[in-house]
Design an enzyme around this catalytic site. Sequence first.
Site, PDB file in Angstrom:
ATOM      1  N   GLY A 215      50.339  27.456  47.437  1.00 30.76           N
ATOM      2  CA  GLY A 215      50.586  26.091  46.997  1.00 30.76           C
ATOM      3  C   GLY A 215      49.762  25.104  47.793  1.00 30.76           C
ATOM      4  O   GLY A 215      49.330  25.382  48.921  1.00 30.76           O
TER       5      GLY A 215
ATOM      6  N   GLU B 206      47.474  32.273  37.786  1.00 31.48           N
ATOM      7  CA  GLU B 206      46.302  31.660  37.176  1.00 31.48           C
ATOM      8  C   GLU B 206      46.167  32.117  35.716  1.00 31.48           C
ATOM      9  O   GLU B 206      46.791  33.089  35.284  1.00 31.48           O
ATOM     10  CB  GLU B 206      45.041  32.085  37.946  1.00 31.48           C
TER      11      GLU B 206
ATOM     12  N   LYS C  79      43.825  40.144  52.298  1.00 29.54           N
ATOM     13  CA  LYS C  79      44.719  39.691  53.372  1.00 29.54           C
ATOM     14  C   LYS C  79      45.113  40.847  54.280  1.00 29.54           C
ATOM     15  O   LYS C  79      45.230  40.676  55.500  1.00 29.54           O
ATOM     16  CB  LYS C  79      45.956  39.030  52.763  1.00 29.54           C
TER      17      LYS C  79
END
Length: 429
Positions: free
Chosen positions: A302, A190, A205
Site C-alpha cells: 500500500g 493488479e 523478497k
Amino acid sequence: MAKPLRVALLGCGVVGSAVARRLTEDAADLAARAGAPLELIGVAVRDVNKPRPESGVPAALFTTDAESLVADADLVVELMGGIEPARSLLLRAIEHGAAVVTANKALLGSDGPRLYAAADARNVDLSFEASVAGAIPLLRPLRESLAGDDVHRVMGIVNGTTNYILDKMDRTGAALEDVLVEAQQLGYAEADPTADVEGHDAQAKAAILASLAFHTRVSTDDVHCEGIMGVTDADIRDARKIGCVVKLLAICERSADGVSARVHPTLVPRSHPLASVHEAFNAVFLETELAGELMFYGQGAGAAPTASAVLGDLVQAARHRVVGGHGPRESAYAELPVLPIARTNTSYFIRLDVLDRPGVLARVANVFGAHDVSIESMRQGVRRSEDGLAILHLVTNQATDESLKATVDGLRTLDDVHEVSSVLRVEGL
C-alpha cells in the site's frame, strides 16, 4: 541547522506520490528529524504532462531527464520498479556520491551485489527497508539489531495479495478465481496479477531475506518458487480437516549443509502465529540462536505503509550526511552453499482417492517405505460409496523433494489409487 539536502525522486506512482506529499507537507518535521532540510529538487516520470494532483508536487519539478536529476542530488529515492532503467540510474547516482533509497525488490534480488559494491566503493548508503514487507521494520532488525545473533530460520507471509486470496478462500469456501477477481476490484491485486499469484514477488523478497539472515549471497534464481494458482477449494477444505490453513510462505533456512530459500503454498497449523494473519497483512517469523522466536507483523503493501519505510530510510541516510557515518554494508562473509530444492527436507500433506477394499493401506505404506519416506499420520476421510472410493489424508515426516516425487509417482502406479489429488508442503507441525 545544516544546509538543505537535495532529494531526487524517481517515479511518482501511488507510493512515489505519498513520499512526495510527505516531503512537501511535513518538511519542517522531517528536517528536524534528519538534521537538515530535505529539498525535493525533481521527480523523474515518463510523461510530464500527466496530471498528478495527489502528489502535491509543483508541475515544474517533473522531468523526463532522470540521468541529469540523479547527478545533481544528495539523496536519490527510486520507486520506478523493474530492472532497467532503475539499475543504471541508481549506479549513476552512486557514482556521483548520492545516497540511495529503493523499494525495488526485483532489482535487489537479481543484482543486489553490484549495487552493494558500488555503494561501498563510494562510501554511500544503500537502503531498502521498503523492499520487503512494506511498513514492517524487518530488514533493519536483521541487519543491525540481530547482527550479533545467528538466524536459523525465516518464515513468513510477504505478499499481501496472495494472503488476501487464500484467507478469503478459507473463510468463505470460495474458489480462487472468484476471489482473485474480487481482489482486483478492491485494488489488492493488479490487472495483471502474475507477479503475485505465481509467487515471483515473494521469490525476490525471499532472496533478500536469506541474504541478510545468513550473510550469504542468495539471488532470486536460487529461490524455489511455486505460486498459488494450483490451490483449490478442496485443498482448503482438506487443510481445515487436519487443523491447518493454506498460506503462501517464503521460507529461508540454514542447516549444516548450507542455506535454502523457497516460496510455495504451505499448510500451517491453526495454532501457529502465522495462521492468524488475515486479509492483506504480512508477517515474518524468525528463529534465532539467542533471541529465540520473533514475529514481525503489519501492513506489507500500500502507498502509505510503503512510504513510511521509504521515508524512514531517507531520514536515516540524511542524518548520516549531516553527522557522518553510514548504514550497514553488505555482509556476505559466510559464503555458505545455497542448496537446491531437491536437497531440502519438508513434511508433506497428500490426499489420495483409493479403492475401498482390503489391503489398500498396506500397499500404500509399502510405496512410501520403498522411497524412505515415513508417514507421520494418516486419516481416512468419508467413504464415497457411489463410486467405491475412500479418501486418505496422509502427512509425512521430513522428506526431500526428490524422494517425495518418486513416492507420488509410485503411488500413481498402484491399481488401488484412483487419484493423487493434492500434494502440499507442511510447516510447523
